[in-house]
Every structure is written in structure tokens, then in C-alpha cells.
Write an enzyme that holds these catalytic residues in place. Structure first.
Site, mmCIF file in Angstrom:
data_model
loop_
_atom_site.group_PDB
_atom_site.id
_atom_site.type_symbol
_atom_site.label_atom_id
_atom_site.label_comp_id
_atom_site.label_asym_id
_atom_site.label_seq_id
_atom_site.Cartn_x
_atom_site.Cartn_y
_atom_site.Cartn_z
ATOM 1 N N GLY A 1 -43.954 39.758 28.323
ATOM 2 C CA GLY A 1 -44.538 39.947 26.996
ATOM 3 C C GLY A 1 -46.039 40.141 27.071
ATOM 4 O O GLY A 1 -46.604 41.018 26.411
ATOM 5 N N ASP A 2 -46.702 39.325 27.874
ATOM 6 C CA ASP A 2 -48.153 39.449 28.029
ATOM 7 C C ASP A 2 -48.525 40.760 28.706
ATOM 8 O O ASP A 2 -49.481 41.431 28.311
ATOM 9 C CB ASP A 2 -48.684 38.283 28.859
#
Length: 400
Positions: A166-167
Site C-alpha cells: 500500500g505504501d
């Protein structure tokens, strides 16, 4: 020459998303000024493995950046950060919404003073919307954005991928947004705000999942190593206890796989001759191929399928990625001098033919560029410097 030479980026983010975006920009020549608190960025301590008590992630995510220590809890520290922002082309941050404003760095006032500034903001849920003020990490975004639901096997809880996807996705999209905003600035002279949510990044990577639900009402579920109707595309066991990924789900590759197996007649078999037919008979086709792969060692299969032009490859560990001659030849894996010795890390992507990126240095020591940046960028004199040091607003190191 590198593609982003002449672009100055002030990075105020911590942890992963904004620093990864900063890493991408720095790899291609941007001057990235990494502002850290006096105790150092948390990434200096993060990672599963440490060496000599130091993070092995920091040399990668902070490479090519300049470390400046400013105490943003101090009014003078915030004032210096604002001056640095106004002396930059891009301000990159991933605080929770509202923090930048409390630091006196609200984009509206910055853009009023410097209309050409690009402000890239990364947060869990974005600067607008009902969830705006919620805390959010990459793992939460992967869950709420629908990615985690699709990972793993249907009879088990959905696992995480083992990486901060996600990051990383948010950092990648943020860097893309910065480049798009800089392109617009070339035409108009005006900057803008890039608003990137971790959840937005995950949802953007969902391929046709939402469209399938919209059209049919069906929710795509976890399917383990396969995708329903896509065959053969699976992990297949080998004689030596390893696994080989084969992706021969198109007609041409499947025909070549049949040749490699010594079973050319399978390509003409009505059960397997077309994409839809193979999907309908996926389980039996996978069993047939697995029975064949189990008769051979992985390296033998890998060479055989490569000769026949069948998309296939082993499930590699970090050791195998590090030792693969292809990845070394392309610079996908490189060896870099760091304060912890020569270490392997991933190379610069993408590869540009005329203005390739590169790694000038690994993650720097805490505050090693503080004095250089404040003197060269802000014109800070000796007296002002001494006062800031005395007040513990700034900190610096004498060596890289």
C-alpha cells in the site's frame, strides 16, 4: 545529466510512502532534502534485520538524499522549514491531514507566496472525505481498498504479502503525480497540490475487480495460486521440491508448452484448444502439467521452457534474486558502498537510455547536510547558525 536535475524536493514525510516517492525522484537526479527530527527518522530503526544495530532499509529508502535535522517543534525550526519549502520546487509530505497546516506549511499560503510550488500530500485516506482524519497505514489501506481480500486461499484468512504494498503503490503514484504537476508547470508556470491516499492507490491497482462486481454483482474471491478461467497459470511442483510458475494461458504459449512436454496433441484437444476451454477444464489441466513437472528438476524445466518460448520462472528467494546473473546485468540488483560496508540493493527504475538515474550515495548519516543546505539554499550566516545550534533547533554530523 539525469532527468530531474535542477528540481529541488523538500521531503517532510516519515515511514514509507513519501520517502519512497522521494527515493524515486532522487534516483533520477532531483535534489531531495530530507528533513529529520533530532532523534532521526523512524526508518533509521525499521526493518526485520539490523546490522550493528542499524537499519538495513535506511541505505535504500534514503539513498541520494540530503539529511537535514530541524526540530519542527521549535518555532525557528518551523520557520526554516517554510523557507526551505519556498526555496524548493516540490514539497513532499505524508503527515495526517492538518499536521502540515499546524506546522505553518499549509499549501494555500505557500502557493500564494510561491505559485509555482508543487505540494505532494500522501495520507491514509486523502485530504477530503469522511475518513480524512483517520490514521492509516499501508496494511490498513490494503485491507480497506480490497487488495487483502484477494490474497491467499479461500479456506484461510487473507494474509499480507510480506511487503508494504500500500505504501509503495502510494509512493509510486505520488511520484507520478509530481512529474505530471511539474509538466503542467512548464506550460503554465503554476504549481498545484497532489493529493494521494493510500487507499486510492490500492483501489487503482484492482484491475477489473470493481467493474466485474458492477456488471454481474459477483465479488471476486481468493483463489490461491490460480485465477478462475485462466489456465494454465499456476505454481507447479518440481522433482527437487521447488516450484515453477508457468503462465501459458494464451494459445501460442500453450501450444509451445505442449511441445516442450512432448504432448503436442494436447494443443488440438477440444478440452484445451481454446482459452475458454482451458478455463473450463482448469483443474484437470493443472493436474496433468503438475504430473509432468514433478518428473523434472527445476533448473532442467526452466531451461527447457525457455528454449520453447514458454513464459515460466522459479519462485526465487532473496538469495536467488541476488545471485541471478540477469538481474545483475540489467542493474536491477546493484552493490553500493554504505556506512555498513558494501551491500546489495535494488537498482534504479525505470531505465532511461539518454539520462539514466543512478545511486550517488546510500542513506546518509543523521544531519550530515544540515549546514550545507542552510548556508547554500537559505544563505544562513555564521551568527544565525551559531544561534540555531545553541537553541538546539538544528543538528548536524561532520561525516557522511
Amino acid at each position: 545529466m539525469r532527468a530531474l536535475e535542477g528540481i529541488r524536493v523538500l521531503e517532510l514525510g516519515q515511514f514509507i510512502a513519501a520517502p519512497f516517492a522521494g527515493q524515486l525522484l532522487a534516483d533520477h537526479g532531483a535534489e531531495v532534502i530530507k528533513v529529520e527530527p533530532p532523534e532521526g527518522d523512524p526508518m533509521r530503526q525499521w526493518g526485520i534485520q539490523l546490522k550493528e544495530g542499524q537499519s538495513l532499509w535506511w541505505p535504500v529508502i534514503a539513498r541520494n538524499k540530503k539529511s537535514v535535522v530541524l526540530d519542527l517543534r521549535h518555532p525557528h525550526g518551523r520557520a526554516l522549514a517554510r523557507r526551505l519549502a519556498l526555496a524548493s520546487d516540490v514539497l513532499l509530505e505524508n503527515f495526517r491531514p492538518g499536521v502540515l497546516e499546524r506546522l505553518g506549511l499549509d499549501p494555500r499560503s505557500l502557493l500564494e507566496e510561491k505559485p509555482s510550488l508543487v505540494v505532494a500530500r500522501i495520507s491514509g485516506f486523502g485530504q477530503e472525505g469522511p475518513y480524512r482524519d483517520r490514521a492509516g497505514f499501508g496494511s490498513v489501506a490494503e485491507a480497506m481498498g480490497g487488495l487483502r481480500h484477494l490474497v491467499g486461499f479461500p479456506d484461510r484468512p487473507p494474509p499480507r504479502a510480506g511487503l508494504s504494498l500500500g505504501d509503495t503503490l502510494a509512493g509510486l503514484f505520488a511520484a507520478f503525480g509530481v512529474l505530471a504537476a511539474l509538466r503542467v508547470r512548464e506550460r503554465t508556470g503554476r504549481g498545484q497540490v497532489v493529493d494521494m491516499a493510500l487507499t486510492d492507490a490500492v483501489i487503482a491497482a484492482l484491475e477489473s475487480v470493481l467493474t466485474e462486481y458492477s456488471a454481474t454483482g459477483r465479488v471476486r474471491e481468493r483463489t490461491g495460486n490460480t485465477l478462475p478461467g485462466l489456465a494454465p497459470s499456476n505454481l507447479y511442483p518440481t522433482r527437487d521440491g521447488r516450484y515453477l510458475q508457468i503462465g501459458a494461458n494464451a494459445d501460442g504459449p500453450f501450444s509451445r508448452l505442449c511441445q516442450a512436454m512432448g504432448r503436442p496433441e494436447l494443443a488440438e484437444d477440444p478440452r484445451y484448444a481454446t482459452h475458454r476451454a482451458r478455463g473450463a477444464h482448469q483443474a484437470e489441466l493443472d493436474e496433468l502439467i503438475a504430473a509432468w513437472t514433478q518428473e523434472h528438476a527445476l533448473e532442467e524445466l526452466d531451461r527447457l521452457l525457455a528454449r520453447h518460448g514458454v513464459p515460466a520462472g522459479p519462485v526465487n528467494t532473496a538469495k536467488e534474486v541476488a545471485e541471478d546473473p540477469h538481474f545483475r546485468a540489467r542493474g536491477a540488483v546493484v552493490e553500493v558502498e554504505t556506512p555498513l560496508g558494501r551491500l546489495l540493493m535494488q537498482g534504479v527504475v525505470p531505465r532511461l537510455s539518454e539520462t539514466p538515474g543512478g545511486i550517488a550515495w546510500a542513506g546518509p548519516s543523521l544531519g550530515v547536510h544540515t549546514r550545507e543546505i542552510l548556508e547554500e539554499v537559505l544563505g544562513l550566516g555564521e551568527e544565525a547558525w551559531a544561534e540555531l545550534v545553541a537553541e538546539r533547533v538544528v543538528a548536524w554530523a561532520e561525516r557522511a
